[in-house]
Design an enzyme around this catalytic site. Structure first.
Site: not given
Length: 182
Positions: A59-60
């Site tokens: 995830d970012q």
């Protein structure tokens, strides 16, 4: 990126409701970096329930101070993101978690820092016209590997992490695990 690096992997969407998870974490005051790491873990564990072997979840999130930015849902929301980021430095909290049999076996957080140059309204208009709906596919409304590079005056950190995958640390982990040749 994994395929280009010679890693045989299949992409699988998780069933994690990211909006619900983020809302709960934000209510509790969880940091942007911790939110990204928690989401990466939730995704990896979810896929690991049905698949054996190593499962990579990532995830970012974009953090400007304590404010977390999500992918814009409209071009107007993207404009607001760009206006807020203009002339500011922000971090991309890029988290990876690897699970095996629903257990975390490795985690990594990369935190590149990007400084956006001051943007004029006319430049933002031109930029949004040029990139179109692609602006909705990334958390900051930019893709560094294309026209988005023109938004920045300075970048600190790993290029692959900015693109969303801390590739070099992941490849090292995979070599240590014997998945890739030493």
């Amino acid at each position: 990126m994994l395929a280009a690096a010679g890693v045989d992997a299949a992409a699988m969407p998780s069933r994690v409701d990211e909006d619900v998870a983020k809302a709960g974490m934000r209510e509790q005051g969880v940091s942007v970096a911790a939110q990204a790491m928690a989401l990466a873990e939730l995704k990896a564990k979810d896929i690991s329930k049905a698949h054996s072997g190593l499962v990579i979840g990532g995830d970012q999130m974009l953090g400007l101070g304590d404010r977390a930015f999500d992918k814009p849902k409209s071009v107007e929301e993207a404009r607001g993101h760009l206006e807020a980021l203009s002339g500011q430095s922000h971090r991309l909290e890029t988290a990876l978690v690897v699970c095996e049999h629903e257990e975390v076996v490795w985690r990594h957080l990369s935190r590149p820092k990007l400084t956006m140059r001051p943007l004029s309204s006319s430049f933002i208009d031109r930029y949004l016209d040029e990139v179109g709906d692609r602006v909705l596919s990334t958390v900051g409304g930019y893709q560094l590997e294309s026209l988005g590079v023109q938004l920045f005056s300075e970048i600190e950190g790993d290029y692959f992490s900015i693109l969303g995958l801390p590739l070099l640390p992941l490849l090292e982990f995979l070599r240590q695990r014997g998945v890739l040749e030493q």
